[in-house]
Motif scaffolding. Structure first.
Motif, PDB file in Angstrom:
ATOM      1  N   UNK A   6      -9.736 -10.737  42.280  1.00 57.58           N
ATOM      2  CA  UNK A   6      -8.534 -10.486  41.487  1.00 57.58           C
ATOM      3  C   UNK A   6      -7.287 -10.803  42.307  1.00 57.58           C
ATOM      4  N   UNK A   7      -7.263 -10.365  43.564  1.00 50.63           N
ATOM      5  CA  UNK A   7      -6.118 -10.629  44.442  1.00 50.63           C
ATOM      6  C   UNK A   7      -5.912 -12.124  44.663  1.00 50.63           C
ATOM      7  N   UNK A   8      -6.997 -12.898  44.642  1.00 50.27           N
ATOM      8  CA  UNK A   8      -6.902 -14.337  44.889  1.00 50.27           C
ATOM      9  C   UNK A   8      -6.486 -15.115  43.640  1.00 50.27           C
ATOM     10  N   UNK A   9      -6.423 -14.420  42.498  1.00 51.70           N
ATOM     11  CA  UNK A   9      -6.024 -15.081  41.257  1.00 51.70           C
ATOM     12  C   UNK A   9      -7.193 -15.594  40.436  1.00 51.70           C
ATOM     13  N   UNK A  10      -8.409 -15.290  40.856  1.00 54.68           N
ATOM     14  CA  UNK A  10      -9.589 -15.730  40.107  1.00 54.68           C
ATOM     15  C   UNK A  10      -9.987 -14.659  39.083  1.00 54.68           C
ATOM     16  N   UNK A  11     -10.209 -15.061  37.819  1.00 57.57           N
ATOM     17  CA  UNK A  11     -10.650 -14.098  36.815  1.00 57.57           C
ATOM     18  C   UNK A  11     -12.159 -13.820  36.871  1.00 57.57           C
ATOM     19  N   UNK A  12     -12.859 -14.465  37.811  1.00 55.48           N
ATOM     20  CA  UNK A  12     -14.301 -14.239  37.930  1.00 55.48           C
ATOM     21  C   UNK A  12     -14.563 -12.761  38.218  1.00 55.48           C
TER      22      UNK A  12
END
Length: 173
Positions: A28-34
């Protein structure tokens, strides 16, 4: 240093979920919705994979560093692939899912080591084809996958929002 890969058991469940939850936050912090919303690893799913013997753990000096699911069950979402093709299968394949390294150990190469150890397990079991996928924004996992020799094969779509995944394949000799 004692490095080990082993199958998980019920006693490992809380540690596995701790790694997964920390990894979810890092994604989440990295911007990935995975691993957000519908595709988040579910406790029941992890327990089921533990019961089947499909959960693998990566430990260093008996401390749990990583977790992954390795299964030979057919991945339905892999039936249709865009912008590429799977190489003709040499039979059954295994899929690696829910691969996570505890974020406190990021940057030490443990993800690469763990994936290589999983490939050794496949080789020992006589498995020649391995498939794996990750979200387009999960650049760290893309690097781990590529470093293990996987080839990008196209894009698959998992059945939920933000389900687009880069798909990779590797044939062991």
């Amino acid at each position: 240093m004692n490095i080990e890969i082993r199958t998980g058991n019920r006693d490992d469940f809380q540690g596995i979920m701790q790694i997964i939850n920390h990894a979810k936050n890092k994604l989440m912090e990295s911007g990935s919705p995975q691993w957000s919303d519908e595709d988040s690893p579910k406790e029941e799913e992890i327990k089921g994979e533990l019961e089947k013997g499909n959960n693998y753990l990566f430990t260093i000096n008996k401390k749990m560093i990583g977790t992954a699911i390795m299964t030979d069950e057919e991945e339905k979402a892999y039936a249709k692939i865009s912008y590429g093709d799977w190489d003709t299968s040499q039979g059954n394949y295994v899929t690696i899912h829910k691969f996570a390294i505890h974020p406190d150990t990021n940057g030490k190469g443990y993800g690469k080591i763990f994936l290589h150890l999983l490939l050794l397990v496949c080789q020992e079991k006589g498995i020649s084809e391995i498939r794996i996928d990750t979200h387009p924004k999960n650049r760290a996992m893309q690097k781990v996958i590529s470093s293990a020799g996987f080839s990008f094969k196209g894009i698959v779509h998992l059945p939920f929002e933000n389900g687009e995944r880069y798909a990779y394949q590797l044939f062991l000799k």
